[in-house]
Design a protein around this motif. Structure first.
Motif, PDB file in Angstrom:
ATOM      1  N   ASP A  39     -75.250   2.499  29.855  1.00  0.00           N
ATOM      2  CA  ASP A  39     -76.884   2.888  29.878  1.00  0.00           C
ATOM      3  C   ASP A  39     -77.273   1.863  30.946  1.00  0.00           C
ATOM      4  N   SER A  40     -78.509   2.177  31.293  1.00  0.00           N
ATOM      5  CA  SER A  40     -78.984   1.404  32.364  1.00  0.00           C
ATOM      6  C   SER A  40     -79.313  -0.183  32.082  1.00  0.00           C
ATOM      7  N   SER A  41     -79.326  -0.415  30.884  1.00  0.00           N
ATOM      8  CA  SER A  41     -79.344  -1.863  30.527  1.00  0.00           C
ATOM      9  C   SER A  41     -77.886  -2.712  30.127  1.00  0.00           C
ATOM     10  N   GLY A  42     -76.831  -1.765  30.771  1.00  0.00           N
ATOM     11  CA  GLY A  42     -75.614  -2.366  30.776  1.00  0.00           C
ATOM     12  C   GLY A  42     -74.572  -2.351  29.280  1.00  0.00           C
ATOM     13  N   ASN A  43     -75.319  -1.448  28.386  1.00  0.00           N
ATOM     14  CA  ASN A  43     -74.753  -1.354  27.223  1.00  0.00           C
ATOM     15  C   ASN A  43     -73.809  -0.089  27.372  1.00  0.00           C
ATOM     16  N   TRP A  44     -72.566  -0.359  26.550  1.00  0.00           N
ATOM     17  CA  TRP A  44     -71.717   0.589  26.614  1.00  0.00           C
ATOM     18  C   TRP A  44     -71.713   1.418  25.076  1.00  0.00           C
ATOM     19  N   ILE A  45     -71.837   2.717  25.602  1.00  0.00           N
ATOM     20  CA  ILE A  45     -72.026   3.585  24.258  1.00  0.00           C
ATOM     21  C   ILE A  45     -70.745   4.535  24.104  1.00  0.00           C
ATOM     22  N   LYS A  46     -70.246   4.728  22.907  1.00  0.00           N
ATOM     23  CA  LYS A  46     -69.195   5.399  22.493  1.00  0.00           C
ATOM     24  C   LYS A  46     -69.469   7.114  22.816  1.00  0.00           C
ATOM     25  N   VAL A  47     -68.615   7.713  23.320  1.00  0.00           N
ATOM     26  CA  VAL A  47     -68.712   9.179  23.657  1.00  0.00           C
ATOM     27  C   VAL A  47     -68.055   9.700  22.422  1.00  0.00           C
ATOM     28  N   TYR A  48     -68.556  10.819  21.715  1.00  0.00           N
ATOM     29  CA  TYR A  48     -67.770  11.483  20.634  1.00  0.00           C
ATOM     30  C   TYR A  48     -67.640  12.982  21.313  1.00  0.00           C
ATOM     31  N   ARG A  49     -66.660  13.762  20.724  1.00  0.00           N
ATOM     32  CA  ARG A  49     -66.526  15.112  21.214  1.00  0.00           C
ATOM     33  C   ARG A  49     -66.799  16.159  19.986  1.00  0.00           C
ATOM     34  N   ALA A  50     -67.539  17.286  20.265  1.00  0.00           N
ATOM     35  CA  ALA A  50     -67.352  18.215  19.122  1.00  0.00           C
ATOM     36  C   ALA A  50     -66.307  19.044  19.057  1.00  0.00           C
ATOM     37  N   ASP A  51     -66.064  19.846  18.097  1.00  0.00           N
ATOM     38  CA  ASP A  51     -65.137  20.763  18.094  1.00  0.00           C
ATOM     39  C   ASP A  51     -64.541  21.565  19.271  1.00  0.00           C
ATOM     40  N   ASN A  52     -65.487  21.896  19.928  1.00  0.00           N
ATOM     41  CA  ASN A  52     -65.393  22.721  21.231  1.00  0.00           C
ATOM     42  C   ASN A  52     -65.170  22.148  22.352  1.00  0.00           C
ATOM     43  N   GLY A  53     -65.267  20.393  22.457  1.00  0.00           N
ATOM     44  CA  GLY A  53     -64.936  19.532  23.454  1.00  0.00           C
ATOM     45  C   GLY A  53     -66.239  19.012  24.278  1.00  0.00           C
TER      46      GLY A  53
END
Length: 67
Positions: A39-53
């Protein structure tokens, strides 16, 4: 040479600048692995995936879909 369906090219879910946006227009930078965004503050955020990707992140127990 045979190419299975699993080996077919899967398009990226981010743009050519490795950027992605949420529905509010907030822009994030996608990490090299595609598993995290910054994000703009430099924090890393985990990306998840729905069943459809489809990719999303979670903030305050809410799913935020990425575009």
């Amino acid at each position: 040479m045979n190419v299975s369906e699993q080996d077919e090219y899967e398009p990226h879910w981010y743009d050519d600048r490795r950027k992605v946006r949420d529905p509010n227009g907030t822009e994030y930078k996608v990490g090299r692995s595609g598993d995290y965004i910054k994000d703009s503050s430099g924090n890393w955020i985990k990306v998840y995936r729905a069943d459809n990707g489809d990719p999303y992140i979670e903030k305050d127990s809410e799913k935020i879909w990425l575009q």
